[in-house]
Enzyme design. Structure first.
Site, PDB file in Angstrom:
ATOM      1  N   GLU A 241      50.907   8.819  51.349  1.00 56.07           N
ATOM      2  CA  GLU A 241      51.312  10.126  51.887  1.00 56.07           C
ATOM      3  C   GLU A 241      52.800  10.046  52.213  1.00 56.07           C
ATOM      4  O   GLU A 241      53.359   8.932  52.385  1.00 56.07           O
ATOM      5  CB  GLU A 241      50.472  10.468  53.126  1.00 56.07           C
ATOM      6  CG  GLU A 241      50.562   9.433  54.238  1.00 56.07           C
ATOM      7  CD  GLU A 241      49.581   9.703  55.374  1.00 56.07           C
ATOM      8  OE1 GLU A 241      48.535  10.364  55.138  1.00 56.07           O
ATOM      9  OE2 GLU A 241      49.854   9.223  56.496  1.00 56.07           O
TER      10      GLU A 241
ATOM     11  N   LYS B 256      28.623  -3.714  48.875  1.00 54.77           N
ATOM     12  CA  LYS B 256      27.241  -3.558  49.305  1.00 54.77           C
ATOM     13  C   LYS B 256      27.120  -2.238  50.051  1.00 54.77           C
ATOM     14  O   LYS B 256      27.870  -1.995  51.009  1.00 54.77           O
ATOM     15  CB  LYS B 256      26.835  -4.733  50.200  1.00 54.77           C
ATOM     16  CG  LYS B 256      25.345  -4.752  50.568  1.00 54.77           C
ATOM     17  CD  LYS B 256      25.006  -6.023  51.341  1.00 54.77           C
ATOM     18  CE  LYS B 256      23.512  -6.110  51.661  1.00 54.77           C
ATOM     19  NZ  LYS B 256      23.168  -7.385  52.379  1.00 54.77           N
TER      20      LYS B 256
ATOM     21  N   THR C 275      20.150 -15.320  50.572  1.00 58.75           N
ATOM     22  CA  THR C 275      18.750 -14.895  50.434  1.00 58.75           C
ATOM     23  C   THR C 275      18.149 -15.334  49.123  1.00 58.75           C
ATOM     24  O   THR C 275      16.951 -15.606  49.032  1.00 58.75           O
ATOM     25  CB  THR C 275      18.675 -13.360  50.564  1.00 58.75           C
ATOM     26  OG1 THR C 275      19.208 -12.991  51.824  1.00 58.75           O
ATOM     27  CG2 THR C 275      17.260 -12.838  50.432  1.00 58.75           C
TER      28      THR C 275
ATOM     29  N   THR D 249      24.404 -11.901  49.993  1.00 65.18           N
ATOM     30  CA  THR D 249      24.914 -10.577  49.610  1.00 65.18           C
ATOM     31  C   THR D 249      25.829  -9.970  50.672  1.00 65.18           C
ATOM     32  O   THR D 249      26.601  -9.070  50.374  1.00 65.18           O
ATOM     33  CB  THR D 249      23.737  -9.610  49.381  1.00 65.18           C
ATOM     34  OG1 THR D 249      22.936  -9.555  50.586  1.00 65.18           O
ATOM     35  CG2 THR D 249      22.891 -10.054  48.200  1.00 65.18           C
ATOM     36  N   ASP D 250      25.746 -10.458  51.914  1.00 66.70           N
ATOM     37  CA  ASP D 250      26.489  -9.794  52.997  1.00 66.70           C
ATOM     38  C   ASP D 250      28.006  -9.858  52.790  1.00 66.70           C
ATOM     39  O   ASP D 250      28.703  -8.895  53.084  1.00 66.70           O
ATOM     40  CB  ASP D 250      26.141 -10.422  54.358  1.00 66.70           C
ATOM     41  CG  ASP D 250      24.737 -10.025  54.811  1.00 66.70           C
ATOM     42  OD1 ASP D 250      24.308 -10.535  55.855  1.00 66.70           O
ATOM     43  OD2 ASP D 250      24.098  -9.239  54.099  1.00 66.70           O
TER      44      ASP D 250
ATOM     45  N   SER E  38      25.683 -15.948  53.946  1.00 62.81           N
ATOM     46  CA  SER E  38      27.084 -15.662  53.584  1.00 62.81           C
ATOM     47  C   SER E  38      27.875 -15.067  54.750  1.00 62.81           C
ATOM     48  O   SER E  38      29.100 -14.983  54.675  1.00 62.81           O
ATOM     49  CB  SER E  38      27.146 -14.725  52.377  1.00 62.81           C
ATOM     50  OG  SER E  38      26.803 -13.406  52.726  1.00 62.81           O
TER      51      SER E  38
ATOM     52  N   TYR F 156      13.671 -13.906  57.460  1.00 61.82           N
ATOM     53  CA  TYR F 156      13.604 -15.109  56.619  1.00 61.82           C
ATOM     54  C   TYR F 156      14.813 -15.988  56.944  1.00 61.82           C
ATOM     55  O   TYR F 156      15.736 -15.569  57.656  1.00 61.82           O
ATOM     56  CB  TYR F 156      13.637 -14.722  55.141  1.00 61.82           C
ATOM     57  CG  TYR F 156      14.905 -13.979  54.765  1.00 61.82           C
ATOM     58  CD1 TYR F 156      14.968 -12.589  54.866  1.00 61.82           C
ATOM     59  CD2 TYR F 156      16.069 -14.657  54.404  1.00 61.82           C
ATOM     60  CE1 TYR F 156      16.138 -11.909  54.581  1.00 61.82           C
ATOM     61  CE2 TYR F 156      17.248 -13.979  54.120  1.00 61.82           C
ATOM     62  CZ  TYR F 156      17.271 -12.608  54.211  1.00 61.82           C
ATOM     63  OH  TYR F 156      18.431 -11.936  53.953  1.00 61.82           O
TER      64      TYR F 156
HETATM   65  N1  DAS Z   1      21.313 -13.729  54.342  1.00 63.55           N
HETATM   66  C1  DAS Z   1      22.351 -12.762  54.047  1.00 63.55           C
HETATM   67  C2  DAS Z   1      23.503 -13.474  53.349  1.00 63.55           C
HETATM   68  O1  DAS Z   1      23.433 -14.695  53.212  1.00 63.55           O
HETATM   69  C3  DAS Z   1      21.836 -11.693  53.134  1.00 63.55           C
HETATM   70  C4  DAS Z   1      21.617 -12.164  51.728  1.00 63.55           C
HETATM   71  O2  DAS Z   1      21.762 -13.306  51.394  1.00 63.55           O
HETATM   72  O3  DAS Z   1      21.277 -11.314  50.939  1.00 63.55           O
HETATM   73  O4  DAS Z   1      24.434 -12.780  52.941  1.00 63.55           O
END
Ligand code: DAS
Length: 326
Positions: free
Chosen positions: A282, A166, A14, A93-94, A60, A27
């Site tokens: 455990e 995340k 992103t 971010t994924d 990602s 997007y």
């Molecule tokens: N498009 C998703 C990724 O590439 C989300 C992001 O980039 O934040 O992980």
């Protein structure tokens, strides 16, 4: 003040995404290449010089060995380059936490290596990517950032790769660190560390390998059918990470299936589906030959287990020591 020399390795996401309209939510990630991105950064007046390389330009969710291998090699090259003071990786971010942890385990801690992303695309109202990038430059330019393993900079916070995950799907404050929280606060004009580096000049903990052993994650839920577990956990994979309920718990009927699989040589790690899920050993773990994931979530526990298996580790006690490490 001499400018820091930062190598920027772009993988997409992103942070390089475009929606086509400031008001659209959907997007396309990975639309801006590193040359264009760094030209947009120039206007910020950051105290750094950049050497940019495009490793990939994808979301990602599609990142894997085809990105990790050239990325790992490019980082090693940058770490060995006396003209490079630090490395920034721009990433979606994924799965950012998984790439960061894989790199954290397979790189030496000699110079800052920082991963950064964005929750909003570059043409969104309130795009967070330039601020996150400026923050990442401040961290990657700071000698104090070395010796902390791979770092993630998102939402004015600095996280250790081992801790970061995340926790929100739609917020510029989408990342948390567990169990340590953030290990620093950063803005484009200030950086404050909490505590000293704890891995100074440490060598890589594992060798990077492309073809890591097959490890599946078994997501536990109420009224789980043990036959489902039997079908998912065949004997063709080398390990299983249990995303257990509570503190890594699972129904007795499913536990019996996994004890059978353990006896057939499959490594079993108990993690938790709970977000801040600390899973300690455990008493039954010893006779069952299970490993406790401690503070690692299932997706990170899977990466550590893959690297241990790739290193030929099979003893649960040896595996447990690696999960206990910080
Ligand atoms: N498009 C998703 C990724 O590439 C989300 C992001 O980039 O934040 O992980």
């Amino acid at each position: 003040m001499t400018k820091a020399r930062i190598t920027v390795l772009a993988t997409g996401g992103t942070i390089a995404g475009i929606a086509g309209s400031a008001l659209r939510h959907d997007y396309r990630p990975g639309q801006i290449d590193i040359v264009e991105y760094l030209s947009r950064v120039e206007g910020l007046g950051l105290e750094a010089e950049f050497a940019g390389h495009q490793i990939a330009n994808i979301g990602s969710e599609d990142v894997g060995p085809k990105v990790w291998a050239p990325l790992h090699e490019a980082i090693l090259t940058a770490l060995a380059d006396p003209e490079c003071d630090g490395v920034i990786v721009t990433h979606g971010t994924d799965t950012l936490e998984e790439t960061a942890f894989l790199l954290d385990l397979t790189l030496p801690c000699t110079k800052p290596v920082v991963l950064v992303g964005a929750m909003r695309p570059a043409d969104a109202v309130g795009y967070d990517g330039l601020r996150n990038f400026a923050n990442a430059v401040r961290v990657a330019s700071d000698a104090e950032a070395a010796g902390r393993g791979v770092l993630v900079v998102m939402g004015d916070r600095v996280f250790a790769a081992r801790d970061v995950r995340k926790v929100r799907t739609r917020s510029t404050d989408a990342f948390r660190g567990y169990p340590r929280g953030s290990i620093g606060l950063v803005t484009p004009s200030a950086l404050d560390w909490f505590g000293a580096p704890w891995r100074t000049d440490e060598v890589a903990r594992f060798a990077y390998r492309d073809n890591l052993p097959l490890v599946v994650i078994l997501y536990v839920h109420a009224n789980m059918d043990p036959d489902l577990a039997r079908r998912i956990v065949g004997t063709d994979q080398r390990g299983v990470v249990i995303a257990g309920v509570g503190e890594g718990n699972l129904p007795d009927s499913v536990r019996e299936v996994l004890i059978e699989r353990r006896k057939a040589g499959v490594a079993i790690v108990r993690a938790s589906r709970v977000d801040e899920g600390l899973v300690d050993r455990e008493p039954e773990d010893d006779p069952n030959g299970f490993v406790a994931a401690r503070a690692l979530n299932p997706q990170k526990a899977r990466i550590l287990l893959q690297l241990l298996l790739a290193d030929g580790v099979s003893e649960p006690a040896v595996m447990q020591r690696a999960f206990d490490e910080r």
